[in-house]
Design a protein around this motif. Structure first.
Motif, mmCIF file in Angstrom:
data_model
loop_
_atom_site.group_PDB
_atom_site.id
_atom_site.type_symbol
_atom_site.label_atom_id
_atom_site.label_comp_id
_atom_site.label_asym_id
_atom_site.label_seq_id
_atom_site.Cartn_x
_atom_site.Cartn_y
_atom_site.Cartn_z
ATOM 1 N N ARG A 52 0.827 -1.211 0.000
ATOM 2 C CA ARG A 52 0.000 0.000 0.000
ATOM 3 C C ARG A 52 0.857 1.255 0.000
ATOM 4 N NH1 ARG A 52 -3.055 -2.954 3.809
ATOM 5 N NH2 ARG A 52 -2.110 -1.741 5.504
ATOM 6 N N GLN A 53 2.017 1.165 0.655
ATOM 7 C CA GLN A 53 2.929 2.310 0.699
ATOM 8 C C GLN A 53 3.796 2.400 -0.548
ATOM 9 O OE1 GLN A 53 2.722 4.583 3.220
ATOM 10 N NE2 GLN A 53 0.986 3.295 3.873
ATOM 11 N N GLN A 54 3.560 1.481 -1.480
ATOM 12 C CA GLN A 54 4.308 1.422 -2.736
ATOM 13 C C GLN A 54 5.811 1.278 -2.499
ATOM 14 O OE1 GLN A 54 3.011 4.952 -4.893
ATOM 15 N NE2 GLN A 54 1.260 3.837 -5.733
ATOM 16 N N VAL A 55 6.139 0.443 -1.511
ATOM 17 C CA VAL A 55 7.543 0.163 -1.211
ATOM 18 C C VAL A 55 7.978 -0.985 -2.107
ATOM 19 C CG1 VAL A 55 9.207 -0.381 0.605
ATOM 20 C CG2 VAL A 55 7.125 0.894 1.156
ATOM 21 N N GLY A 56 8.101 -0.708 -3.399
ATOM 22 C CA GLY A 56 8.423 -1.732 -4.381
ATOM 23 C C GLY A 56 9.871 -1.684 -4.802
ATOM 24 N N GLU A 57 10.401 -2.855 -5.110
ATOM 25 C CA GLU A 57 11.789 -2.970 -5.559
ATOM 26 C C GLU A 57 11.919 -2.498 -7.003
ATOM 27 O OE1 GLU A 57 15.133 -3.038 -5.023
ATOM 28 O OE2 GLU A 57 14.975 -4.898 -3.897
ATOM 29 N N TYR A 119 15.203 2.960 2.304
ATOM 30 C CA TYR A 119 14.362 4.166 2.221
ATOM 31 C C TYR A 119 14.884 5.114 1.148
ATOM 32 C CZ TYR A 119 11.839 8.370 3.645
ATOM 33 O OH TYR A 119 11.040 9.494 3.653
ATOM 34 N N ILE A 120 16.199 5.304 1.121
ATOM 35 C CA ILE A 120 16.799 6.206 0.126
ATOM 36 C C ILE A 120 16.583 5.653 -1.283
ATOM 37 C CG2 ILE A 120 18.990 7.138 -0.728
ATOM 38 C CD1 ILE A 120 19.930 7.265 2.187
ATOM 39 N N LYS A 121 16.742 4.332 -1.442
ATOM 40 C CA LYS A 121 16.553 3.720 -2.761
ATOM 41 C C LYS A 121 15.123 3.890 -3.263
ATOM 42 C CE LYS A 121 20.031 0.061 -2.243
ATOM 43 N NZ LYS A 121 20.224 -1.404 -2.022
ATOM 44 N N ILE A 122 14.165 3.705 -2.372
ATOM 45 C CA ILE A 122 12.764 3.671 -2.789
ATOM 46 C C ILE A 122 12.138 5.058 -2.857
ATOM 47 C CG2 ILE A 122 10.454 2.837 -2.141
ATOM 48 C CD1 ILE A 122 12.043 0.456 -0.797
ATOM 49 N N PHE A 123 12.276 5.813 -1.789
ATOM 50 C CA PHE A 123 11.557 7.083 -1.707
ATOM 51 C C PHE A 123 12.356 8.265 -2.249
ATOM 52 C CE2 PHE A 123 9.564 4.427 1.560
ATOM 53 C CZ PHE A 123 8.236 4.511 1.155
ATOM 54 N N LYS A 124 13.680 8.151 -2.229
ATOM 55 C CA LYS A 124 14.514 9.216 -2.787
ATOM 56 C C LYS A 124 14.932 8.910 -4.224
ATOM 57 C CE LYS A 124 14.490 11.503 1.077
ATOM 58 N NZ LYS A 124 13.749 12.784 1.188
ATOM 59 N N LYS A 125 14.502 7.725 -4.710
ATOM 60 C CA LYS A 125 14.776 7.306 -6.090
ATOM 61 C C LYS A 125 16.269 7.303 -6.420
ATOM 62 C CE LYS A 125 10.328 7.218 -6.582
ATOM 63 N NZ LYS A 125 9.599 5.925 -6.538
ATOM 64 N N ASP A 126 17.063 6.960 -5.426
ATOM 65 C CA ASP A 126 18.510 6.867 -5.600
ATOM 66 C C ASP A 126 18.897 5.393 -5.572
ATOM 67 O OD1 ASP A 126 21.254 6.950 -5.578
ATOM 68 O OD2 ASP A 126 21.424 8.406 -3.956
ATOM 69 N N LYS A 127 19.247 4.831 -6.734
ATOM 70 C CA LYS A 127 19.537 3.407 -6.833
ATOM 71 C C LYS A 127 20.736 2.983 -5.989
ATOM 72 C CE LYS A 127 17.610 2.858 -11.492
ATOM 73 N NZ LYS A 127 17.881 2.436 -12.889
ATOM 74 N N GLU A 128 21.620 3.929 -5.689
ATOM 75 C CA GLU A 128 22.814 3.593 -4.906
ATOM 76 C C GLU A 128 22.487 3.438 -3.426
ATOM 77 O OE1 GLU A 128 25.743 2.893 -6.262
ATOM 78 O OE2 GLU A 128 24.772 3.189 -8.205
ATOM 79 N N GLY A 129 21.378 4.057 -2.998
ATOM 80 C CA GLY A 129 21.013 3.971 -1.596
ATOM 81 C C GLY A 129 21.970 4.746 -0.702
ATOM 82 N N LEU A 130 22.120 4.280 0.522
ATOM 83 C CA LEU A 130 23.032 4.913 1.464
ATOM 84 C C LEU A 130 24.462 4.782 0.957
ATOM 85 C CD1 LEU A 130 23.199 6.243 4.333
ATOM 86 C CD2 LEU A 130 23.577 3.939 5.232
ATOM 87 N N LYS A 131 25.191 5.861 0.974
ATOM 88 C CA LYS A 131 26.573 5.855 0.490
ATOM 89 C C LYS A 131 27.404 4.815 1.238
ATOM 90 C CE LYS A 131 25.795 9.251 -2.344
ATOM 91 N NZ LYS A 131 25.670 8.983 -3.801
#
Length: 409
Positions: A52-57, A119-131
């Motif tokens: 529901r939160q659209q937490v999709g890979e 969270y960074i990958k999904i909601f911030k649309k950053d494929k690298e995620g946390l540095k």
């Protein structure tokens, strides 16, 4: 919490049957049942919430069959593992046990790092995620905490002279106690060798008298390295449905056996291994963790309806590392976690060889069709289920081989 309630009912009110909660085996059995129920029954609710939160890979195109269909599958499923582990532990374990406290800290610490990454990958649309550097800082931070507590906390002791056990009579009851004194030590176990204790402090023997007081200069960096390496290994292994959860459950179960026998005077004496007081309580945490992993597999086996994400994989790696260090079996990790090691090495070899050949021949060449190792077999045309099942079989063989080290020396 239930442990303390039933302890009160047993000792203060003398209610029949309540004393059963004093047994680690009973509480461990309850823990695995409860964690299985939580992960399977409530796991579905968590998955629906994530959906529901659209937490999709977001699955990048790897040129692998069936990969595109996985896009949009809910991730952060590691929350199921964390919740299904911590609830039984809080209810059934001795929360004042230093080893249990360390494992709870590890679970929350690594789970938080993984959650931020997802969270960074999904909601911030950053494929690298946390540095990467921030991940390493988090792993090093946990290593410092674990290393400091295991070295300096007075409740963390060992007794390596397991050759004798005193049996004496107390109020007409035979009482078994370990001969000798429990002591602070940085000793660990060298698998498959007779007289197999090795003390990290001995690496500083060249410094002269009093070198034992500075053993933390060796011990804490070793702890940091192990936690960082194993958590990254688990993270790399989480690439196809059911692989990381299944192989991890097998390794953790083996560590549970080590924890139980190491914390039991009789078994440690019989097996001639270190007696580690209070370490048996970790069995309650371990069974809860194994139950959570198996319950998670209900939804994570092919075709997966949820991925664990870094929330789960980093937590799994951190927990396995801390368990191995706590039971003084960290030198057995390359065998017990051989799947993690192979996945890690495949990436290191692939990248190193590619850079070397590019510099020498002007074009990069590869050892594997793709890394990590499980993707190599996917490229060769093996189905995900076949790869995962065979990796599980290898993990079982490695776990058995590790357990054999208790007597094979």
């Amino acid at each position: 919490m239930l442990y303390y309630l039933f302890e009160y009912l047993d000792k203060q009110l003398d209610i029949p049957g309540t004393g059963v909660f004093q047994y680690i085996t009973f509480r461990s059995g309850l823990a695995i049942i409860l964690s299985l129920l939580i992960s399977t029954v409530f796991g579905k609710k968590i998955i629906n919430f994530l959906r529901r939160q659209q937490v999709g890979e977001t699955v990048r195109e790897l040129g692998l069959e069936g990969q595109a269909q996985k896009a949009g599958t809910p991730t952060m499923g590691g929350l199921i593992i964390i919740v299904a582990t911590l609830i039984p532990v809080i209810l059934l374990a001795k929360l004042d046990n230093i080893y249990v406290m360390l494992l709870i800290i590890t679970t929350l610490w690594m789970g938080t790092i993984g959650f931020i990454d997802d969270y960074i990958k999904i909601f911030k649309k950053d494929k690298e995620g946390l540095k990467g550097k921030f991940k390493v800082v988090g792993q090093v931070g946990l290593g410092l905490i674990v290393g400091y507590i295991l070295y300096f906390h007075p409740a963390v002791t060992v007794r390596t002279d397991t050759g004798k056990v005193n049996i004496y009579s107390e109020a007409n009851v035979n009482v078994i106690s370990p001969a000798g004194l429990e002591e602070k030590s940085t000793a660990t176990t060298i698998p498959f060798f007779k007289n197999n204790e090795f003390d990290y402090a001995e690496m500083l023997s060249w410094a002269g008298d009093g070198y034992e007081n500075y053993a933390w200069l060796i011990f804490i960096p070793v702890v940091i390295f192990i936690i960082t390496a194993v958590s990254n290994g688990a993270n790399l292994t989480d690439g196809i449905d059911g692989l990381a959860a299944g192989t991890s459950a097998i390794a953790v179960l083996a560590l549970g056996i080590f924890a139980f026998v190491s914390g039991n005077i009789i078994f440690s004496n019989y097996l001639n291994i270190m007696y580690i007081p209070n370490s048996g309580e970790m069995t309650v945490y371990i069974t809860a963790f194994v139950g959570a992993l198996i319950g998670f597999l209900w939804y994570n086996t092919y075709p997966a309806t949820v991925f664990m994400g870094d929330t789960g994989s980093l937590t799994i790696g951190g927990v396995i590392a801390v368990l191995a260090i706590a039971v003084r079996k960290e030198l057995l990790i390359p065998v017990l976690c051989g799947i993690f090691l192979a996945e890690n090495l495949s990436v290191v070899l692939q990248v190193s060889y590619f850079k070397y050949t590019k510099k020498k021949f002007g074009e990069g060449r590869r050892i594997f069709l793709m890394s990590p190792l499980h993707h190599h077999y996917q490229k060769k045309g093996y189905h995900e289920s076949k790869i995962v099942t065979r990796f599980w079989i290898v993990a079982i063989l490695l776990a058995i081989f590790s357990l054999v080290s208790l007597k094979l020396r």
